[in-house]
Design an enzyme around this catalytic site. Sequence first.
Site, mmCIF file in Angstrom:
data_model
loop_
_atom_site.group_PDB
_atom_site.id
_atom_site.type_symbol
_atom_site.label_atom_id
_atom_site.label_comp_id
_atom_site.label_asym_id
_atom_site.label_seq_id
_atom_site.Cartn_x
_atom_site.Cartn_y
_atom_site.Cartn_z
ATOM 1 C CB SER A 57 -0.907 0.004 1.230
ATOM 2 O OG SER A 57 -1.818 -1.069 1.174
ATOM 3 N N GLY A 58 0.290 2.399 -0.262
ATOM 4 C CA GLY A 58 1.047 3.644 -0.314
ATOM 5 C C GLY A 58 1.297 4.124 -1.722
ATOM 6 C CG HIS A 225 8.906 0.845 -2.222
ATOM 7 N ND1 HIS A 225 9.252 0.266 -3.427
ATOM 8 C CD2 HIS A 225 7.646 0.432 -1.947
ATOM 9 C CE1 HIS A 225 8.249 -0.479 -3.853
ATOM 10 N NE2 HIS A 225 7.255 -0.400 -2.977
ATOM 11 C CG ASP A 414 -5.145 35.963 0.297
ATOM 12 O OD1 ASP A 414 -4.755 37.128 0.480
ATOM 13 O OD2 ASP A 414 -5.955 35.642 -0.584
ATOM 14 C CG ASP A 416 -3.755 38.267 -2.432
ATOM 15 O OD1 ASP A 416 -4.170 38.763 -1.357
ATOM 16 O OD2 ASP A 416 -4.505 37.875 -3.335
ATOM 17 C CB CYS A 417 -3.564 42.844 0.381
ATOM 18 S SG CYS A 417 -4.294 44.504 0.321
ATOM 19 C CB SER A 460 -7.648 44.733 -3.666
ATOM 20 O OG SER A 460 -7.602 44.459 -2.290
ATOM 21 C CB THR A 511 -13.483 46.259 4.051
ATOM 22 O OG1 THR A 511 -14.378 47.366 4.047
ATOM 23 C CG2 THR A 511 -14.191 45.001 4.561
ATOM 24 C CG ASP A 566 -8.631 45.630 6.033
ATOM 25 O OD1 ASP A 566 -8.808 44.403 5.970
ATOM 26 O OD2 ASP A 566 -8.726 46.384 5.045
#
Length: 588
Positions: A57-58, A225, A414, A416-417, A460, A511, A566
Amino acid sequence: MSSKHFINDPTKLVNDALFGITLANPAVALDADNKTIYRRPNLNGSSQVSLLSGGGSGHEPSFAAFVGDGLLSAAVAGTIFASPNTEQVRKAVMGLVDSTRGVLVIVMNYTGDVLNFGVAVEQAKSAGLNVEMLVVADDVGVGRQKAGKVGRRGIAGTVLVQKIAGALAAQGADLAEVHRIGRLAADNLVSVGASLEHVHVPGHVAAHADDGLKLGEVELGMGIHNEPGSGKRTADLPELVTAMLAQLLDQSDKDRAFLSIKSSDEVVLLVNNLGGVSVLEMGGITTEVVTQLKGQYDIRPVRILSGTYMTSLNGLGFSISLLKVADTGINGSTMIQLLDAPSEATGWSAPISTQTWEAKVQSTREYKEAPIRKVQPTGLKLNPATAKAALVRGLERVVASEPEITKYDEVVGDGDCGFGLKRGAEAILTFLAQRKFSGDAVVDVADIVLLVEKTMDGTSGALYTIFLNALVRSLAAIPPGEATSQVWAKALEQSSAAMSKYTSARPGDRTLVDALYPFIEVLGKTGDVKEAAKAASLGAEKTKGMKASLGRTVYVGGTGFQEFPDPGAWGLRCFFLGLAGIESTNSV
């Protein structure tokens, strides 16, 4: 190497995973005692050569998820990375598959698999059953000298052999023919893998950190493996693919020249995910492999399979398999047709039909450019030099503040702003460096809107695009004259109202509107851009400690919202302060 797992009991993990396959495919059943997935009896009573495979398995979806109509008849699973025992295999061969027309057992060339499956095959033959065994050894990562008598390992290319043999069996061919074509496919197959890291087996103590691969280091030829291959090296993706293709195709490497492939040969390419590579990266890897095959070897695969077929748990790597299409000598059952044949196995992810492949469609839709918005001058005048200088100050302030904005967004969003705002600001600055303002407010704002639409993405970007498009319409509706502060305030207020149709964000929701609304309100009351900017700055600062009601911050846990403002509001604050020519204010 990640040692975190949702299921840390390896026995429970394997058993539950096998049962899960029966939930996704009602045509298969599980012999839990022997960890064997098998096809349920055919309701129409027809019979065919049965194909049986398996191993440790795996490696999912190999091999249990390849059980289904048109592929395997049964698959026997061992514990993680360990062969099933002889008794498991014997019961599968002699009791869980239809042996009326014979059984072909297909295994990869690993000692445990070959021995345990081999013993079961011999036991079945002794009992009078018609059984043959096919061992696949397609890995070129370890050369002849190092492999010695053991020979090459079997890796992901094995699934191509199984699919070809399974499709032929489904067409009613006899055991000798299915075995012959399976052997023909295996003899025309080469594969090699590479990985950025070793994997961790659930329930095992993690290996010492020193055993891992360093940043930027890759194991070329790593087995499924965790076994080493031809060695570690530092290489980016193009260099790595070049090295992998050389091991597959370089006939001057006598230690690895297992198969001669010429540009005139039909070739099937399989790019296999070892389990931990994102779908996004797999797309990029496939593109690199296909590009180099064409550019360096003039090989253009007639079929390209890219996806997850045989894994090494969550291995952060991939393998490349090349199958040279050989003549089967069977009319209507070429290797390509057998690969294309439909199957009902949940692990086989190659849905493109023969008709689609052979159509070789090259046509594309001709892009019809939408009419360019021609904004006519409206007579709403502004001072070109003054307006441009103010805008440049604001945009440069945003660019300079990107690290600060990004820092806040990495905690509460996140991340990215800051980059999104910087990307848009830099695009506008480049545009402004190449041309002058016309002096008409509507025309000049409209030019900027186009840049924002093209360069800013995410939430944005969408909000700024909606807002600025509405601003153009609002300014265009104002009678000719000077674009005073009050005129701008009125237009900005109307733009905010338009934006509010698409977002419920209001002051207090944490915001960008926490900075936008105060700016518009104070500008309308006082006509003073500096006072309006100070109000925006204060509004942004107040978002520190404000619990979010909208945006990704809502889903982010922790106390970051109490420590930082913010990011969107802070970015707008920076722009307004720069626009107003205010060098500094109290900051967080």
